[in-house]
Design an enzyme around this catalytic site. Structure first.
Site, PDB file in Angstrom:
ATOM      1  N   ASP A 178       0.818  -1.207   0.000  1.00 24.30           N
ATOM      2  CA  ASP A 178       0.000   0.000   0.000  1.00 24.30           C
ATOM      3  C   ASP A 178       0.857   1.264   0.000  1.00 24.30           C
ATOM      4  O   ASP A 178       0.578   2.215  -0.740  1.00 24.30           O
ATOM      5  CB  ASP A 178      -0.951   0.002   1.203  1.00 24.30           C
ATOM      6  CG  ASP A 178      -0.298  -0.462   2.491  1.00 24.30           C
ATOM      7  OD1 ASP A 178       0.947  -0.613   2.524  1.00 24.30           O
ATOM      8  OD2 ASP A 178      -1.017  -0.682   3.473  1.00 24.30           O
ATOM      9  N   TYR A 179       1.914   1.280   0.812  1.00 28.18           N
ATOM     10  CA  TYR A 179       2.804   2.448   0.873  1.00 28.18           C
ATOM     11  C   TYR A 179       3.489   2.682  -0.470  1.00 28.18           C
ATOM     12  O   TYR A 179       3.515   3.808  -0.986  1.00 28.18           O
ATOM     13  CB  TYR A 179       3.852   2.236   1.967  1.00 28.18           C
ATOM     14  CG  TYR A 179       4.944   3.276   1.992  1.00 28.18           C
ATOM     15  CD1 TYR A 179       4.758   4.486   2.655  1.00 28.18           C
ATOM     16  CD2 TYR A 179       6.162   3.048   1.349  1.00 28.18           C
ATOM     17  CE1 TYR A 179       5.760   5.444   2.676  1.00 28.18           C
ATOM     18  CE2 TYR A 179       7.165   4.002   1.365  1.00 28.18           C
ATOM     19  CZ  TYR A 179       6.965   5.203   2.027  1.00 28.18           C
ATOM     20  OH  TYR A 179       7.952   6.147   2.033  1.00 28.18           O
TER      21      TYR A 179
END
Length: 397
Positions: free
Chosen positions: A236-237
């Site tokens: 996600d990051y």
């Protein structure tokens, strides 16, 4: 050689600056939460039809709340969406549960994908890859199995998806539940996590947590598609980083994500926190140095010592006032994120808050001392920068 007295005063000034900055973050995050969270969702008919959404639901196993959690996705108030459930094995008990929900709600477009496709070491990415390839709509909602969806949450997220926005993500929070572990979870996500999440979003810092995240598929394809992030556990990051680097923006939805796993325990919660700390340390190594200064007790102790050195203040009263004000600020933050009174007493909040604050430095220390990451039945080693390598289990003779 720099005299010791200058070094001592240098550290004291550093602690005081850190203390002031953290209190500014407290004020900023609390004010921002009042403006950002729990806005009324516009239910009027838009001039242009809303884009369709493909919901990717990676599943592994069954917990006591899974059926009710998944059913909330069949009852969302949104005109056009499909549900794409993903499991690694046809023998997974979630398969039978998904089939029963699809039979119960035949009007909702839903499909089940079994087997996954290995495109990296991240099991979540591998699990979702076939569904991602078959998704029919231009917007993708990646949603973890433990998320309980409000009826209007998807509509709220889509309304934040402006033309220059590629990712709309929900701030992690927790659904109401009974027991100390549930209180601990809600206190952590409604105070320390919410403060840093909202502060980072206000300052334009990447705080993307992908447990409930709406993504513009065209933007993700520009970054290489889902498979491009298969070698990262914190996909996600890195997904957000890649998308923003191409000129797109991110926004936080006004309704928080409600985590509602049915197997809550203090040990499981701390295992999650240790895993996330290890990921942060690998992705941003300065975390190991700066993160303790974001915690109430280490920061308060350092600031109390610094105030004594620089201002002649009594360290103990300074520390106690600091802790009291931090506690009151966190109570106000939790009420803002909850949008009202939490489902437990102030005494229960106090106990969970003290436990959370006392455990925070220990969780970070454990992450530093044992960098290997365990996720379900797998273990991983992380390189600096966040790339993951799966560790094969040792054979026993």
């Amino acid at each position: 050689m720099i005299p010791i007295v200058y070094t001592v005063y240098g550290f004291a000034i550093f602690f005081m600056i850190a203390w002031i900055c953290l209190w500014l973050i407290h004020i900023m995050a609390l004010s921002y939460s009042k403006w950002k969270l729990h806005r009324t969702v516009d239910r009027s008919v838009p001039e242009q039809p809303y884009l369709g959404v493909s919901v990717l639901k990676p599943l592994t196993g069954v917990d006591p709340n899974l059926f009710s959690n998944l059913e909330t996705f069949f009852t969302m108030s949104y005109p056009t969406y499909e549900l794409l459930f993903c499991v690694e094995s046809e023998h997974d008990p979630a398969v039978m549960l998904v089939h029963s929900l699809m039979k119960k709600h035949p009007a909702v477009a839903a499909r089940l994908f079994v087997g996954g496709a290995r495109v990296g070491v991240n099991p979540k990415i591998n699990n979702m890859q076939p569904a991602y390839a078959e998704a029919r709509h231009p917007l993708l909602l990646v949603s973890d199995s433990g998320i309980r969806m409000r009826e209007e949450s998807l509509l709220d997220m889509v309304q934040h998806m402006a033309e220059d926005v590629a990712i709309v993500h929900q701030m992690p929070f927790a659904h109401d539940a009974e027991g100390f572990a549930a209180t601990y979870e809600k206190v952590y996500f409604g105070t320390a996590q919410a403060r840093m999440y909202l502060g980072a979003d206000f300052l334009g810092i990447n705080c993307h947590v992908g447990m409930s995240s709406l993504i513009r598929r065209a933007a993700l394809e520009e970054a290489g598609g889902l498979a491009a992030f298969g070698d990262f556990l914190a996909e996600d990051y890195f997904m957000a980083k890649a998308v923003v680097a191409r000129g797109w923006r991110m926004r936080v939805a006004s309704l928080p994500a409600l985590q509602n796993a049915g197997d809550k325990s203090v040990g499981a919660m701390q295992a999650r926190l240790r895993r996330w700390a290890r990921l942060r340390i690998a992705m941003v190594p300065t975390t190991a140095l700066l993160e303790p200064l974001s915690e109430c007790l280490p920061l308060g102790a350092g600031a109390a010592w610094a105030a004594g050195r620089l201002l002649g203040a009594e360290p103990l009263p300074f520390f106690l006032v600091h802790v009291l004000l931090w506690f009151l600020s966190d109570w106000l933050m939790l009420r803002s994120v909850q949008n009202g009174a939490p489902p437990f007493s102030k005494v229960e909040f106090l106990l969970a808050w003290v436990w959370s604050e006392c455990c925070a430095p220990l969780v970070l220390a454990a992450a530093l001392l044992h960098p290997q990451i365990s996720w379900r039945t797998r273990s991983y080693r992380l390189d600096w920068g966040g790339r993951a390598h799966e560790l094969k289990p040792k054979l026993k003779f």
